[in-house]
Design a protein around this motif. Structure first.
Motif, PDB file in Angstrom:
ATOM      1  N   GLY A   1       5.208  -1.292   1.616  1.00  8.48           N
ATOM      2  CA  GLY A   1       5.517  -1.334   3.039  1.00  8.48           C
ATOM      3  C   GLY A   1       4.391  -0.849   4.075  1.00  8.48           C
ATOM      4  N   HIS A   2       4.730  -0.917   5.209  1.00  5.43           N
ATOM      5  CA  HIS A   2       3.781  -0.217   6.194  1.00  5.43           C
ATOM      6  C   HIS A   2       4.326   0.878   6.854  1.00  5.43           C
ATOM      7  N   PRO A   3       3.794   1.810   7.552  1.00  6.09           N
ATOM      8  CA  PRO A   3       4.458   2.904   8.277  1.00  6.09           C
ATOM      9  C   PRO A   3       5.341   2.646   9.463  1.00  6.09           C
TER      10      PRO A   3
ATOM     11  N   TRP B   1      -4.229  -3.386   4.445  1.00  7.52           N
ATOM     12  CA  TRP B   1      -4.341  -2.291   5.492  1.00  7.52           C
ATOM     13  C   TRP B   1      -3.422  -2.105   6.559  1.00  7.52           C
ATOM     14  N   GLY B   2      -3.545  -1.290   7.406  1.00  5.05           N
ATOM     15  CA  GLY B   2      -2.369  -1.113   8.552  1.00  5.05           C
ATOM     16  C   GLY B   2      -1.864  -2.230   9.303  1.00  5.05           C
ATOM     17  N   VAL B   3      -0.721  -2.082   9.857  1.00 11.41           N
ATOM     18  CA  VAL B   3      -0.224  -2.911  10.744  1.00 11.41           C
ATOM     19  C   VAL B   3       0.111  -2.089  12.158  1.00 11.41           C
ATOM     20  N   TRP B   4      -0.147  -2.645  13.081  1.00 12.79           N
ATOM     21  CA  TRP B   4       0.013  -2.001  14.302  1.00 12.79           C
ATOM     22  C   TRP B   4       0.060  -2.837  15.731  1.00 12.79           C
TER      23      TRP B   4
ATOM     24  N   MET C   1       0.745  -1.217  -0.178  1.00  8.86           N
ATOM     25  CA  MET C   1       0.188  -0.262  -0.046  1.00  8.86           C
ATOM     26  C   MET C   1       0.983   1.140   0.040  1.00  8.86           C
ATOM     27  N   LYS C   2       0.329   2.187  -0.568  1.00  9.46           N
ATOM     28  CA  LYS C   2       1.043   3.601  -0.735  1.00  9.46           C
ATOM     29  C   LYS C   2       0.540   4.335   0.549  1.00  9.46           C
TER      30      LYS C   2
END
Lengths: 352, 229
Positions: A283-285, B146-149, A1-2
């Protein structure tokens, strides 16, 4: 994801930006020592409020008062006034549990939990209810991006609906708790107030009291999933230019908003001293807060802010060389190297 | 019939983490080790699978066959030449939901919630099982939909969490822990049989949101071993 990442360093003088149940500034332990902390929820609320002021698309409201707007919308759809209230209650109940007890006691029409919504969404729900005649079906039918055109904040900050998951929305934005880059001990301000009319021969203050505060240089982190923002559950209904405008307002509000606690007594109004913006294609933040795991100290004529900035730049280089994070970088730029306008323009060019 | 097994290495690093178990209503706690439901939730979110979907149910059923090993990795901080071990602490965040408008628009209800976070924690995890499932999780975690946290949305990692896919557990652990043996760390391993375990956790998710909104979990059996110093 961007995604877009914002790494922000910001110094605050005497302040109590976010307090706990004892009215003390919030703290956390990081690197074994106490840090000043501002919760993500606290900063997000300030950002949401500021965004509403700078962009009319941020019209989402958290409210328990959805029954009457739904009734009015149903009437506008052509439902007879005698039936509209009962139907509005049934729809509100499916959305967020209608509060029967309050109605019995006070006659007020409320739902039991706060519902994050907008006028256009309530109208779309009423329309779908009129067409389907069934609350559950109406919610399913209305759960699309079309109705979020006036509520970019719901798309960005997300929504939990316990009653019906079809309206639950994962927010595209991520916020960390802001932590001070250095060790912080809360301090106690003793204050006394003079009684202006007290006779001269009497001594003593009119009143005395204490309040807690600290001052800190914070590392704040926010990120936005740009791909998610453009999907059908979020802001697909907007044009690319409109989405860029939303993101521009989001960044501006994120940089400028300050939690409102003790605004009148301490007025700790500052702006970020440094903002690093990064857009990566995959990647992920990843946040840079480990730069400050060993608490920052002022050294060699450098204050906490400058020393923190050195550490943050160093951490970024380390992460890039260890994990190759910069390989997927589409943009990186910093304020004050760029002006706010340039920064917004360059970062938002990657919003599609 | 033997099934081909692979091992997914995960690195869970970040200043604040929250691994809730039995959390309900206004008090959201955190355990001292990551939960399987959080790890699987993260994998499914990385794949972009909606909560309460048929796809989710099918995948979670397959996940009952996966085994999770969680390792508490101490963090060290160096002052001069002396490295000091950081103590993992829990803080409780006092959180209010303000400006709840009442019907007359006057009284402001304030809704209180309490959330626990772990400070200064770091974990290594190995998720083992069916190779195709593990491969799809690994790919997704490298570049999640989706996100990773780390258990809660405000807990953003400080390094990429994907640590690679390995053919055997020792290699996965080598990449995560270096040459220190597993016994040197406090760790919790999912076990096959009841008497191999030390505790049962209600932590094997069957669905995160059924159409009626109810989450379903079944117990899983684990063995906790303290670090041998």
């Amino acid at each position: 994801m961007k995604h877009l990442e914002l790494h922000i360093l910001q110094s605050f003088p005497v302040a109590c930006l976010n307090r706990d149940d004892l009215n003390s500034p919030k703290t956390a332990i990081f690197g074994g020592v106490q840090r000043a902390r501002v919760s993500s929820q606290s900063w997000k609320r300030a950002i949401r409020e500021l965004a509403t002021e700078i962009n009319p698309r941020f019209q989402g409201q958290r409210t328990r008062l959805i029954v009457e707007p739904l009734r009015d919308a149903l009437i506008a759809e052509g439902i007879a006034e005698v039936d509209a209230l009962d139907k509005a209650k049934a729809l509100a109940d499916a959305l967020s549990k209608f509060d029967v007890d309050t109605e019995k006691k006070t006659g007020k029409l409320k739902v039991k939990t706060l519902f994050f919504t907008s006028q256009a969404e309530l109208e779309a729900l009423a329309r779908a209810f009129h067409e389907t005649g069934d609350a559950k079906k109406a919610i399913k039918k209305a759960a699309s991006s079309e109705i979020l055109k006036d509520a970019a904040d719901i798309a960005l900050f997300g929504r939990m609906v316990a009653n019906d998951h079809s309206l639950t929305l994962e927010g595209a934005a991520l916020f960390s708790h802001a932590l001070s880059t250095h060790k912080v001990d809360n301090e106690i301000d003793f204050f006394s107030a003079v009684d202006d009319w007290q006779p001269n021969e009497e001594s003593g203050a009119g009143m005395t009291g204490t309040l807690e505060f600290n001052s800190a240089t914070y590392y704040r982190f926010a990120a936005l999933n740009i791909d998610m923002l453009a999907d059908k559950d979020h802001l697909q209904a907007l044009s690319r230019e409109e989405r860029q405008e939303v993101v521009r307002s989001f960044i501006e509000a994120t940089l400028k908003a300050i939690p409102g606690a003790r605004k009148n007594s301490m007025n700790a109004a500052t702006l970020p001293g440094y903002v690093l913006g990064v857009v990566r294609s995959s990647g992920h933040p990843v946040q840079l807060v480990n730069a400050f795991e060993k608490p920052i100290r002022a050294y060699g004529g450098k204050g906490l802010f400058e020393a923190s900035l050195d550490a943050m730049k160093n951490e970024r280089e380390n992460l890039n060389s260890t994990w190759g994070l910069d390989k997927s970088e589409l943009f990186n730029g910093a304020i004050p190297d760029l002006s706010l306008a340039e920064f917004l323009y360059k970062a938002c060019a990657h919003v599609d | 019939m033997s099934i081909e097994i692979a091992h997914l290495a995960l690195r869970l690093e970040g200043p604040l983490q929250a691994w809730g178990f039995n959390s309900q209503y206004n008090r959201r706690n955190s355990g001292l080790l990551p939960t399987k439901s959080a790890i699987l939730g993260m994998c499914l979110a990385a794949l972009g699978i909606p909560r309460g979907s048929v796809e989710e149910k099918t995948l979670l059923e397959q996940c009952t066959g996966l085994r999770l090993l969680t390792v508490a990795v101490p963090r060290w901080i160096k002052y001069g030449d002396k490295p000091a071990e950081l103590i993992v602490r829990r803080i409780t965040d006092y959180h209010t939901v303000q400006n709840t408008k009442t019907a007359d628009g006057k009284i402001k209800d304030t809704h209180l919630t309490y959330r626990q976070y772990l400070c200064d924690a770091s974990f290594a995890c190995v998720l083992s099982g069916n190779i195709s499932l593990i491969n799809s999780f690994g790919q997704a975690l490298e570049n999640p939909v989706w996100g990773v946290w780390l258990g809660r949305k405000a807990c953003i990692p400080t390094a990429p969490i994907y640590g690679g896919i390995f053919a055997n557990e020792p290699d996965a652990l080598l990449s995560l822990l270096g040459d220190q043996p597993l016994e040197a760390f406090t760790h919790q391993r999912e076990v096959e049989y009841f008497d191999e375990g030390t505790d049962s956790l209600p932590d094997q998710p069957l669905c995160f949101a059924a159409p009626d909104g109810i989450r379903k979990f079944v117990p899983r059996r684990v063995a906790l071993k303290e670090a041998v110093k």
